[in-house]
Design a protein around this motif. Structure first.
Motif, short mmCIF file in Angstrom:
data_model
loop_
_atom_site.label_atom_id
_atom_site.label_comp_id
_atom_site.label_asym_id
_atom_site.label_seq_id
_atom_site.Cartn_x
_atom_site.Cartn_y
_atom_site.Cartn_z
N LEU A 53 0.86 -1.18 0.00
CA LEU A 53 0.00 0.00 0.00
C LEU A 53 0.89 1.23 0.00
N GLY A 54 0.67 2.12 -0.95
CA GLY A 54 1.52 3.30 -1.05
C GLY A 54 0.75 4.55 -1.37
N CYS A 55 1.39 5.70 -1.14
CA CYS A 55 0.80 7.01 -1.44
C CYS A 55 1.74 7.77 -2.37
N VAL A 56 1.20 8.34 -3.43
CA VAL A 56 1.99 9.15 -4.36
C VAL A 56 2.21 10.52 -3.72
N VAL A 57 3.46 10.84 -3.43
CA VAL A 57 3.77 12.10 -2.73
C VAL A 57 4.47 13.11 -3.61
N ALA A 101 -2.00 0.55 -5.20
CA ALA A 101 -1.47 -0.80 -4.96
C ALA A 101 -0.17 -0.91 -5.76
N LEU A 102 0.93 -1.05 -5.06
CA LEU A 102 2.26 -1.01 -5.66
C LEU A 102 2.90 -2.40 -5.58
N GLU A 114 -0.02 -0.93 -9.84
CA GLU A 114 -0.97 -1.84 -10.46
C GLU A 114 -2.40 -1.29 -10.42
N ARG A 115 -2.70 -0.46 -9.44
CA ARG A 115 -4.08 0.03 -9.30
C ARG A 115 -4.09 1.33 -8.50
#
Length: 368
Positions: A53-57, A101-102, A114-115
């Motif tokens: 689980l990731g966040c684009v920063v 979703a990384l 991926e999503r």
């Protein structure tokens, strides 16, 4: 993208270890729905152990920087990403603030998105003329800091109104931040602040600031509490990056001089950047200065930004009342009774007229 291509692109981007003020995973918080969507995606994935689980920063040239619970890394899009079903939320290109979703394969330094997980809110502007394209500036944003400078003539009320409509349309809280207060007299400042308050009404916060003197900075910090994401919005030269640098305590973002003849600036923010404010504050996204904010298909935002006018219009005699000269106009009656501010009505009519004209110019196959 092959490993050689990825390495070449990565070499042209800012080094991760050289980036300052980038939020940690604990500074950004996914919603319960986003966590559930991630878990559901992992359950159906071929390699669930590689999913994070990731966040684009940050976005540099459209290249995402993603923070996960374990690390921060650059990412690319999965093969066939754009071919996925956008109606289901698939295939959306990630924006700053997006939860994703990384997939991180063993031995690879670059992740693969991926999503894009469902967004709570999305701040976007129209950029497609008659083609129906929208530009996402920030996802999962809680508040929009609408920046306008003092000391350069009259504050652009129309620009503020557009920003209010866009913020209301996406469900974020609009907050007006008037910068460069040190450049005007007390009388001028009081007059301009009064005009702005008339426009925005009593439900919108207005903060007066000066990066030179420090005035109002605590008020801005209070607008960005821990665990929230705000976006700062304004034209080049409005003082956005200078304000953020002052809040950060050092020159993390590039600033530029403004032209003396019109107080306009050149674009100095070239990346979309999310930064963590010091102390018990949240994160702020800085985006390139925007010269225009077209309104196309934002009737919901207009109604939310001017609710008293919409409510009063339900009592008008004619359904297509323009609230100018028609008999039986409940909106004009409310203005005369002091229940609606004439300034707000004039701005509302101008924006509504613009949206009607814009809708007529759209390709007939465009569905807003």
């Amino acid at each position: 993208m092959g490993q050689a291509d990825a390495a070449r692109v990565g070499a042209a981007l800012p080094k991760i270890d050289a980036l300052e003020d980038v939020p940690a995973f604990t500074d950004v918080r996914p919603s319960d729905e986003q966590r559930a969507a991630f878990e559901a995606f992992c359950a159906a994935a071929e390699t669930p152990g590689e999913m994070h689980l990731g966040c684009v920063v940050r976005l540099d040239r459209g290249f995402p920087l993603v923070v996960t619970a374990e690390r921060m890394l650059r990412a690319e899009h999965a093969v066939g990403f754009a071919k996925q079903d956008k109606e289901k939320g698939d295939g959306l290109l990630p924006a700053v603030g997006d939860w994703v979703a990384l997939r991180l394969a063993p031995g690879h330094d670059m992740g693969v998105i991926e999503r894009v997980l469902p967004r709570r809110t999305v701040f976007e502007r129209w950029r497609g003329k008659n083609r129906g394209e929208r530009q996402v500036l920030c996802a999962n944003v809680d508040a929009i800091l609408v920046v306008q400078p003092l000391g350069a003539g009259e504050v652009l009320l129309g620009r503020i109104a557009r920003s209010l409509v866009l913020a209301a349309d996406c469900g974020a809280e609009p907050i007006v931040v008037l910068t460069k207060a040190d450049r005007c007299s007390e009388e001028e400042r009081e007059g301009e602040v009064a005009r702005v308050r008339r426009l925005v009404g009593g439900g919108v916060r207005v903060v007066v600031t000066s990066s030179a003197t420090g005035e109002g900075l605590d008020g801005v910090r209070a607008c960005v509490p821990a665990g929230t994401c705000s976006m700062i919005l304004g034209e080049s030269g409005a003082g956005k990056s200078t304000l953020l640098n002052t809040l950060l305590g050092h020159d993390a973002l590039e600033t530029g001089a403004v032209r003396a003849r019109d107080d306009a600036g050149r674009h100095t923010t070239v990346a979309r950047v999310m930064v963590k404010l010091p102390g018990s504050c949240g994160v702020v996204t800085d985006a390139p200065g925007l010269r225009s904010l077209p309104l196309v298909g934002h009737e919901r935002g207009l109604a939310r930004a001017f609710p008293e006018i919409v409510e009063a219009s339900r009592g008008c005699r004619f359904n297509d009342c323009t609230h100018t000269h028609e008999p039986g106009c409940s909106v004009r009656a409310a203005v005369e009774a002091g229940e609606i501010d004439e300034l707000r009505l004039e701005v509302f009519k101008g924006l509504a007229s613009e949206m009607r004209v814009s809708a007529q110019s759209l390709d007939p196959d465009i569905h807003l």
